[in-house]
Design an enzyme around this catalytic site. Structure first.
Site, PDB file in Angstrom:
ATOM      1  N   SER A   1       0.825  -1.230  -0.058  1.00 53.18           N
ATOM      2  CA  SER A   1      -0.089   0.048  -0.050  1.00 53.18           C
ATOM      3  C   SER A   1       0.832   1.312  -0.033  1.00 53.18           C
ATOM      4  CB  SER A   1      -1.007  -0.010   1.172  1.00 53.18           C
ATOM      5  OG  SER A   1      -0.354   0.465   2.391  1.00 53.18           O
TER       6      SER A   1
ATOM      7  N   THR B   1      -2.526   8.073   2.035  1.00 53.42           N
ATOM      8  CA  THR B   1      -2.055   6.568   2.116  1.00 53.42           C
ATOM      9  C   THR B   1      -2.910   6.065   3.210  1.00 53.42           C
ATOM     10  OG1 THR B   1      -0.310   6.645   3.582  1.00 53.42           O
ATOM     11  CG2 THR B   1       0.342   7.161   1.308  1.00 53.42           C
TER      12      THR B   1
ATOM     13  N   SER C   1      10.219  11.363   7.243  1.00 52.49           N
ATOM     14  CA  SER C   1       9.023  12.046   7.060  1.00 52.49           C
ATOM     15  C   SER C   1       9.206  13.441   7.456  1.00 52.49           C
ATOM     16  CB  SER C   1       8.220  11.477   8.407  1.00 52.49           C
ATOM     17  OG  SER C   1       7.207  12.505   8.707  1.00 52.49           O
TER      18      SER C   1
ATOM     19  N   TYR D   1       6.789   8.243  16.826  1.00 51.24           N
ATOM     20  CA  TYR D   1       7.279   8.097  15.493  1.00 51.24           C
ATOM     21  C   TYR D   1       8.370   8.986  15.223  1.00 51.24           C
ATOM     22  CZ  TYR D   1       5.830   8.935  10.722  1.00 51.24           C
ATOM     23  OH  TYR D   1       5.711   9.225   9.357  1.00 51.24           O
TER      24      TYR D   1
ATOM     25  N   LYS E   1      11.998   8.323  13.429  1.00 46.93           N
ATOM     26  CA  LYS E   1      12.464   9.188  12.045  1.00 46.93           C
ATOM     27  C   LYS E   1      13.480  10.051  12.326  1.00 46.93           C
ATOM     28  CE  LYS E   1       8.907   7.520   9.583  1.00 46.93           C
ATOM     29  NZ  LYS E   1       9.166   6.644   8.438  1.00 46.93           N
TER      30      LYS E   1
HETATM   31  P1  NAP Z   1       0.881   2.796   4.347  1.00 49.11           P
HETATM   32  O1  NAP Z   1       0.050   2.892   3.219  1.00 49.11           O
HETATM   33  O2  NAP Z   1       0.199   2.500   5.762  1.00 49.11           O
HETATM   34  O3  NAP Z   1       2.100   1.811   4.037  1.00 49.11           O
HETATM   35  C1  NAP Z   1       2.599   1.134   5.149  1.00 49.11           C
HETATM   36  C2  NAP Z   1       3.525   0.117   4.584  1.00 49.11           C
HETATM   37  O4  NAP Z   1       4.607  -0.272   5.506  1.00 49.11           O
HETATM   38  C3  NAP Z   1       2.562  -1.116   4.235  1.00 49.11           C
HETATM   39  O5  NAP Z   1       2.920  -1.851   2.856  1.00 49.11           O
HETATM   40  C4  NAP Z   1       2.619  -1.953   5.276  1.00 49.11           C
HETATM   41  O6  NAP Z   1       2.493  -3.558   4.939  1.00 49.11           O
HETATM   42  C5  NAP Z   1       4.188  -1.852   5.676  1.00 49.11           C
HETATM   43  N1  NAP Z   1       4.471  -2.105   6.901  1.00 49.11           N
HETATM   44  C6  NAP Z   1       3.959  -1.690   8.189  1.00 49.11           C
HETATM   45  N2  NAP Z   1       4.342  -2.491   9.214  1.00 49.11           N
HETATM   46  C7  NAP Z   1       5.315  -3.361   8.555  1.00 49.11           C
HETATM   47  C8  NAP Z   1       6.277  -4.194   9.225  1.00 49.11           C
HETATM   48  N3  NAP Z   1       6.103  -4.611  10.416  1.00 49.11           N
HETATM   49  N4  NAP Z   1       7.131  -5.041   8.308  1.00 49.11           N
HETATM   50  C9  NAP Z   1       6.782  -4.826   7.318  1.00 49.11           C
HETATM   51  N5  NAP Z   1       6.002  -3.989   6.685  1.00 49.11           N
HETATM   52  C10 NAP Z   1       5.556  -3.186   7.337  1.00 49.11           C
HETATM   53  O7  NAP Z   1       1.672   4.204   4.814  1.00 49.11           O
HETATM   54  P2  NAP Z   1       2.546   5.028   3.807  1.00 49.11           P
HETATM   55  O8  NAP Z   1       2.468   6.403   3.824  1.00 49.11           O
HETATM   56  O9  NAP Z   1       2.673   4.492   2.321  1.00 49.11           O
HETATM   57  O10 NAP Z   1       4.079   4.683   4.705  1.00 49.11           O
HETATM   58  C11 NAP Z   1       4.997   4.390   4.258  1.00 49.11           C
HETATM   59  C12 NAP Z   1       6.459   5.295   4.862  1.00 49.11           C
HETATM   60  O11 NAP Z   1       5.959   6.632   4.516  1.00 49.11           O
HETATM   61  C13 NAP Z   1       6.291   5.192   6.376  1.00 49.11           C
HETATM   62  O12 NAP Z   1       7.641   5.033   6.828  1.00 49.11           O
HETATM   63  C14 NAP Z   1       5.620   6.454   6.882  1.00 49.11           C
HETATM   64  O13 NAP Z   1       6.026   6.756   7.905  1.00 49.11           O
HETATM   65  C15 NAP Z   1       6.079   7.506   5.680  1.00 49.11           C
HETATM   66  N6  NAP Z   1       5.441   8.576   5.745  1.00 49.11           N
HETATM   67  C16 NAP Z   1       4.240   8.582   5.110  1.00 49.11           C
HETATM   68  C17 NAP Z   1       3.431   9.764   5.374  1.00 49.11           C
HETATM   69  C18 NAP Z   1       1.895   9.971   4.725  1.00 49.11           C
HETATM   70  O14 NAP Z   1       1.297  10.935   5.183  1.00 49.11           O
HETATM   71  N7  NAP Z   1       1.428   9.173   4.230  1.00 49.11           N
HETATM   72  C19 NAP Z   1       4.037  11.113   5.655  1.00 49.11           C
HETATM   73  C20 NAP Z   1       5.524  10.968   6.048  1.00 49.11           C
HETATM   74  C21 NAP Z   1       6.131   9.806   6.121  1.00 49.11           C
HETATM   75  P3  NAP Z   1       0.846  -4.072   5.229  1.00 49.11           P
HETATM   76  O15 NAP Z   1       0.087  -4.025   4.234  1.00 49.11           O
HETATM   77  O16 NAP Z   1       1.064  -5.605   5.661  1.00 49.11           O
HETATM   78  O17 NAP Z   1       0.446  -3.531   6.886  1.00 49.11           O
END
Ligand code: NAP
Length: 283
Positions: free
Chosen positions: A16, A186, A138, A151, A155
């Site tokens: 995702s 996301t 982040s 968090y 980070k």
């Molecule tokens: P997301 O849609 O929730 O995706 C998170 C992904 O990480 C999913 O594929 C999830 O797998 C995987 N994951 C979670 N826990 C895990 C574990 N223990 N082992 C292996 N995989 C794991 O969120 P996202 O926004 O794409 O997040 C990706 C990165 O971007 C994160 O580091 C997040 O902190 C960073 N980020 C996001 C935002 C934002 O606004 N979206 C902003 C700043 C930073 P499952 O499907 O199996 O749960």
């Protein structure tokens, strides 16, 4: 893509969000992608997205012991790793109310899991004198907000380690970029976010509005994951890639605000800060 052709990407969390978006864009650009997932269904779905070029691997990032064998398997199968992109999840809760076990898990996934994978791919990258590590930290790796301290801790830890690592790897032709997104649409603030149990009423005033605002923002964030993925590919293509890449107008203004506030505070306290050196005669 210019600089990188027929690359092998290792992307964690392709089920995702940003990981999935990046895997899609990399596959569309002709690369091969090894994507990690946590379920068999996600693995099958990922491999079907580009048969013969999308390779799923099961990995929970807390299982750092499994990482060396996983990377050795990639090396046997594909012979190289050009790009590593790391994932993670968010934790929401005040420091006083959130058990240390939740901090440990946050660090295990976001920090230790990421570092373990990085250590495992480095010998391959170093041998070929090429590679790019993109660590998705982040804006929360630079700025802080109340209510997500665990968090931020994970980070900020990533930012420190990977900024330093980039300097260690400079002469090997391996680049390191910390990617600092703002709010992207996301699952981060939805199913993935771990919300600590609230039990200290004193924090109602600070945490109530924060939790509510985050719930309301979920699904309405400004950031488009596909555009973030294309921006990350653009960085891979750059002659001189940045050590930091802030993504999103929200992140840009919050990070700028933080940097100006830090500069103002340093100026305000400058004479006290500079007062602690040994006197000239004592050096
Ligand atoms: P997301 O849609 O929730 O995706 C998170 C992904 O990480 C999913 O594929 C999830 O797998 C995987 N994951 C979670 N826990 C895990 C574990 N223990 N082992 C292996 N995989 C794991 O969120 P996202 O926004 O794409 O997040 C990706 C990165 O971007 C994160 O580091 C997040 O902190 C960073 N980020 C996001 C935002 C934002 O606004 N979206 C902003 C700043 C930073 P499952 O499907 O199996 O749960």
């Amino acid at each position: 893509m210019g600089r990188l052709r027929d690359g092998v990407f290792v992307v964690t969390g392709v089920s995702s969000g940003l990981g999935r978006a990046l895997a899609r864009e990399a596959l569309a650009a002709g690369h091969r992608v090894v994507g990690t997932v946590r379920t068999e269904d996600a693995l099958v779905e990922f491999e079907r997205s580009a048969p013969g070029r999308a390779f799923g691997r099961r990995l929970d990032l807390t299982d750092t012991a499994a990482v060396p064998a996983l990377v050795a398997g990639i090396q046997r199968h594909l012979g190289q790793v050009d790009v590593l992109v790391n994932a993670g999840y968010g934790h929401e809760g005040t420091v006083e109310e959130s058990p240390l076990s939740e901090l440990r898990h946050q660090m295990e996934v976001n920090f230790f899991g990421t570092v373990a994978l990085t250590q495992a791919v480095l010998p391959l990258m170093r041998a070929r004198r090429r590679g790019h590590i993109l660590t998705v930290t982040s804006m929360g790796g630079i700025i802080t907000l109340p209510g997500i301290a665990y968090y931020h801790a994970s980070k900020f830890a990533l930012e420190g380690l990977f900024e330093s690592l980039g300097k260690e790897l400079r002469t090997f032709g391996i680049h390191v970029t910390c990617v600092e997104p703002g709010g992207f649409r996301t699952d981060w603030a939805g199913r993935s976010l771990v919300r600590s149990e609230r039990h200290v009423a004193d924090y109602d005033e600070v945490m109530g509005p924060i939790r509510k605002a985050r719930l309301e923002r979920h699904g309405n964030q400004l950031g488009d994951p596909a555009k973030a993925a294309r921006a990350m590919l653009a960085v891979l293509d750059a002659e001189h890639p940045p050590a930091h890449l802030v993504l999103g107008s929200d992140a840009l203004s919050l990070v700028r605000e933080k940097l100006s506030a830090l500069e103002r505070e340093m100026t305000t306290w400058e004479s006290l800060s500079a007062s602690t050196d040994l006197d000239k005669g004592e050096r």
